[in-house]
Design a protein around this motif. Structure first.
Motif, mmCIF file in Angstrom:
data_model
loop_
_atom_site.group_PDB
_atom_site.id
_atom_site.type_symbol
_atom_site.label_atom_id
_atom_site.label_comp_id
_atom_site.label_asym_id
_atom_site.label_seq_id
_atom_site.Cartn_x
_atom_site.Cartn_y
_atom_site.Cartn_z
ATOM 1 N N TYR A 1 41.324 40.473 38.938
ATOM 2 C CA TYR A 1 41.177 39.917 40.275
ATOM 3 C C TYR A 1 40.942 38.408 40.177
ATOM 4 O O TYR A 1 40.253 37.927 39.269
ATOM 5 C CB TYR A 1 40.005 40.577 41.005
ATOM 6 C CG TYR A 1 40.226 42.040 41.283
ATOM 7 C CD1 TYR A 1 40.762 42.464 42.491
ATOM 8 C CD2 TYR A 1 39.897 43.002 40.336
ATOM 9 C CE1 TYR A 1 40.970 43.816 42.750
ATOM 10 C CE2 TYR A 1 40.102 44.353 40.577
ATOM 11 C CZ TYR A 1 40.637 44.748 41.792
ATOM 12 O OH TYR A 1 40.847 46.083 42.037
ATOM 13 N N TYR A 2 41.507 37.683 41.142
ATOM 14 C CA TYR A 2 41.400 36.222 41.162
ATOM 15 C C TYR A 2 40.896 35.791 42.539
ATOM 16 O O TYR A 2 41.482 36.128 43.566
ATOM 17 C CB TYR A 2 42.758 35.576 40.877
ATOM 18 C CG TYR A 2 43.293 35.874 39.503
ATOM 19 C CD1 TYR A 2 43.087 34.990 38.445
ATOM 20 C CD2 TYR A 2 44.010 37.051 39.252
ATOM 21 C CE1 TYR A 2 43.578 35.271 37.175
ATOM 22 C CE2 TYR A 2 44.498 37.328 37.986
ATOM 23 C CZ TYR A 2 44.274 36.444 36.954
ATOM 24 O OH TYR A 2 44.758 36.718 35.694
ATOM 25 N N LEU A 3 39.816 35.050 42.539
ATOM 26 C CA LEU A 3 39.213 34.567 43.778
ATOM 27 C C LEU A 3 39.413 33.054 43.859
ATOM 28 O O LEU A 3 38.932 32.315 43.001
ATOM 29 C CB LEU A 3 37.729 34.903 43.806
ATOM 30 C CG LEU A 3 36.926 34.505 45.057
ATOM 31 C CD1 LEU A 3 37.438 35.248 46.280
ATOM 32 C CD2 LEU A 3 35.445 34.782 44.841
ATOM 33 N N THR A 4 40.148 32.586 44.861
ATOM 34 C CA THR A 4 40.360 31.151 45.041
ATOM 35 C C THR A 4 39.362 30.618 46.065
ATOM 36 O O THR A 4 39.087 31.268 47.077
ATOM 37 C CB THR A 4 41.792 30.840 45.501
ATOM 38 O OG1 THR A 4 42.034 31.450 46.775
ATOM 39 C CG2 THR A 4 42.803 31.372 44.491
ATOM 40 N N LEU A 5 38.841 29.429 45.797
ATOM 41 C CA LEU A 5 37.776 28.855 46.619
ATOM 42 C C LEU A 5 38.069 27.397 46.937
ATOM 43 O O LEU A 5 38.627 26.677 46.102
ATOM 44 C CB LEU A 5 36.433 28.926 45.877
ATOM 45 C CG LEU A 5 36.037 30.284 45.282
ATOM 46 C CD1 LEU A 5 34.903 30.101 44.286
ATOM 47 C CD2 LEU A 5 35.638 31.244 46.382
ATOM 48 N N VAL A 6 37.670 26.964 48.117
ATOM 49 C CA VAL A 6 37.694 25.547 48.478
ATOM 50 C C VAL A 6 36.245 25.129 48.686
ATOM 51 O O VAL A 6 35.577 25.591 49.618
ATOM 52 C CB VAL A 6 38.513 25.277 49.744
ATOM 53 C CG1 VAL A 6 38.444 23.804 50.116
ATOM 54 C CG2 VAL A 6 39.970 25.694 49.536
ATOM 55 N N THR B 1 37.011 17.738 48.950
ATOM 56 C CA THR B 1 36.933 19.141 48.597
ATOM 57 C C THR B 1 37.454 19.345 47.189
ATOM 58 O O THR B 1 38.190 18.502 46.656
ATOM 59 C CB THR B 1 37.757 20.007 49.562
ATOM 60 O OG1 THR B 1 39.131 19.587 49.518
ATOM 61 C CG2 THR B 1 37.248 19.864 50.984
ATOM 62 N N GLU B 2 37.082 20.454 46.587
ATOM 63 C CA GLU B 2 37.548 20.799 45.251
ATOM 64 C C GLU B 2 38.036 22.244 45.267
ATOM 65 O O GLU B 2 37.412 23.109 45.888
ATOM 66 C CB GLU B 2 36.416 20.617 44.224
ATOM 67 C CG GLU B 2 35.930 19.179 44.117
ATOM 68 C CD GLU B 2 34.705 19.047 43.215
ATOM 69 O OE1 GLU B 2 34.180 20.098 42.783
ATOM 70 O OE2 GLU B 2 34.279 17.914 42.961
ATOM 71 N N LYS B 3 39.137 22.502 44.562
ATOM 72 C CA LYS B 3 39.725 23.841 44.526
ATOM 73 C C LYS B 3 39.341 24.530 43.224
ATOM 74 O O LYS B 3 39.554 23.992 42.135
ATOM 75 C CB LYS B 3 41.241 23.754 44.662
ATOM 76 C CG LYS B 3 41.712 23.207 46.004
ATOM 77 C CD LYS B 3 43.213 22.984 46.037
ATOM 78 C CE LYS B 3 43.967 24.295 45.929
ATOM 79 N NZ LYS B 3 45.431 24.101 46.037
ATOM 80 N N TYR B 4 38.790 25.728 43.346
ATOM 81 C CA TYR B 4 38.392 26.516 42.182
ATOM 82 C C TYR B 4 39.068 27.883 42.232
ATOM 83 O O TYR B 4 39.431 28.380 43.313
ATOM 84 C CB TYR B 4 36.876 26.720 42.152
ATOM 85 C CG TYR B 4 36.085 25.492 41.748
ATOM 86 C CD1 TYR B 4 35.719 25.278 40.433
ATOM 87 C CD2 TYR B 4 35.717 24.546 42.705
ATOM 88 C CE1 TYR B 4 34.992 24.150 40.060
ATOM 89 C CE2 TYR B 4 34.996 23.422 42.344
ATOM 90 C CZ TYR B 4 34.635 23.230 41.028
ATOM 91 O OH TYR B 4 33.924 22.119 40.660
ATOM 92 N N MET B 5 39.208 28.485 41.060
ATOM 93 C CA MET B 5 39.664 29.866 40.985
ATOM 94 C C MET B 5 38.854 30.593 39.918
ATOM 95 O O MET B 5 38.714 30.109 38.786
ATOM 96 C CB MET B 5 41.155 29.953 40.652
ATOM 97 C CG MET B 5 41.668 31.401 40.636
ATOM 98 S SD MET B 5 43.459 31.518 40.442
ATOM 99 C CE MET B 5 43.624 31.033 38.716
#
Length: 255
Positions: free
Chosen positions: A195-200, A158-162
């Motif tokens: 606003y900050y959206l964190t994603l996996v 998996t990779e973590k994005y923001m």
């Protein structure tokens, strides 16, 4: 993460502390079995199970965790069938019976009756014999032919994005176009007026990351991967959507 298959029943995994930090874990979290380490350990179980051909219906997978001086974690996994369990039980039973024969009350009384140097020497001999018997519990009945195989694998797939947005409408439009991507977790934070959206993300094809970045270029002010700023946002900003943020943002556009 380096995985070494020692033989058909044993696998050794070495994980560097830096690798753990990249996914928000610490060696202590792994060693103490903290809740946040559960997804990683579940993935490791699956990986080890595949390497050993593990059948959960008829076999047991035993794991031991050790933290090394450099902060890395070394995990040993041993697959045990009913036959292996029986052999282990027989070894333990045999060693226990031998220990009882070694430590009879007559033997203890004879040591107690001695004096000076003779008492200490006799006690040390008995303790030495008992230690040897205990070590036999962990000895394998028969050595397997070495089949050592080593491989390096990514610690997670998996990779973590923001993504950073100037307003909520931009975040909602981003959510609408990226919703079909293999994103397994998402949260929305607010700090000041942004606003900050964190994603996996779990990339399933080479185009997945490209598609996400394309969405980011169109709607986000910035799209970051494994950024230290994400940790800061998660610790200090207000979390306004704690689960399935993409879904909730997408529904805003639908309305």
């Amino acid at each position: 993460m380096v995985i070494v298959k020692m033989n058909n029943t044993t696998v050794e995994c070495s994980i560097a502390a830096s690798e753990l930090r990249e996914i928000g874990l610490t060696p202590e979290a792994i060693m103490n079995g903290e809740k946040r380490s559960v997804p990683f350990m579940a993935q490791l179980n699956r990986e080890v199970g595949e390497q050993l051909g593990f059948n959960p219906e008829t076999e047991v997978l035993m794991m031991s965790k050790n933290m090394m001086v450099d902060g890395s974690v070394r995990i040993f996994a041993i697959k045990m069938s009913n036959e292996d369990i029986q052999k282990s039980a027989d070894r333990i039973r045999g060693s226990a019976e031998a220990i009882l024969r070694e430590m009879t009350q007559e033997r203890v009384d004879s040591i107690k009756a001695k004096t000076g140097y003779d008492k200490g020497q006799a006690l040390n001999e008995m303790i030495g014999h008992v230690s040897e018997l205990i070590e036999q519990i962990y000895d394998q009945d028969e050595e397997q032919d070495p089949q050592i195989e080593a491989m390096a694998k990514p610690i997670v797939n998996t990779e973590k994005y923001m993504a950073r947005f100037k307003d909520l409408n931009s975040a909602a439009r981003f959510a609408k176009v990226s919703f079909s991507l293999p994103i397994t977790a998402s949260k929305l934070y607010k700090e000041n007026e942004e606003y900050y959206l964190t994603l996996v993300l779990e990339p399933d094809t080479e185009n997945t990351v490209y598609d996400l970045r394309r969405c980011g270029l169109e709607y986000a002010e910035e799209l970051m991967m494994n950024s230290p700023e994400q940790t800061h946002i998660e610790e200090t900003a207000k979390c306004i959507i704690k689960e399935d943020a993409l879904l909730h943002l997408k529904e805003m556009i639908a309305k």
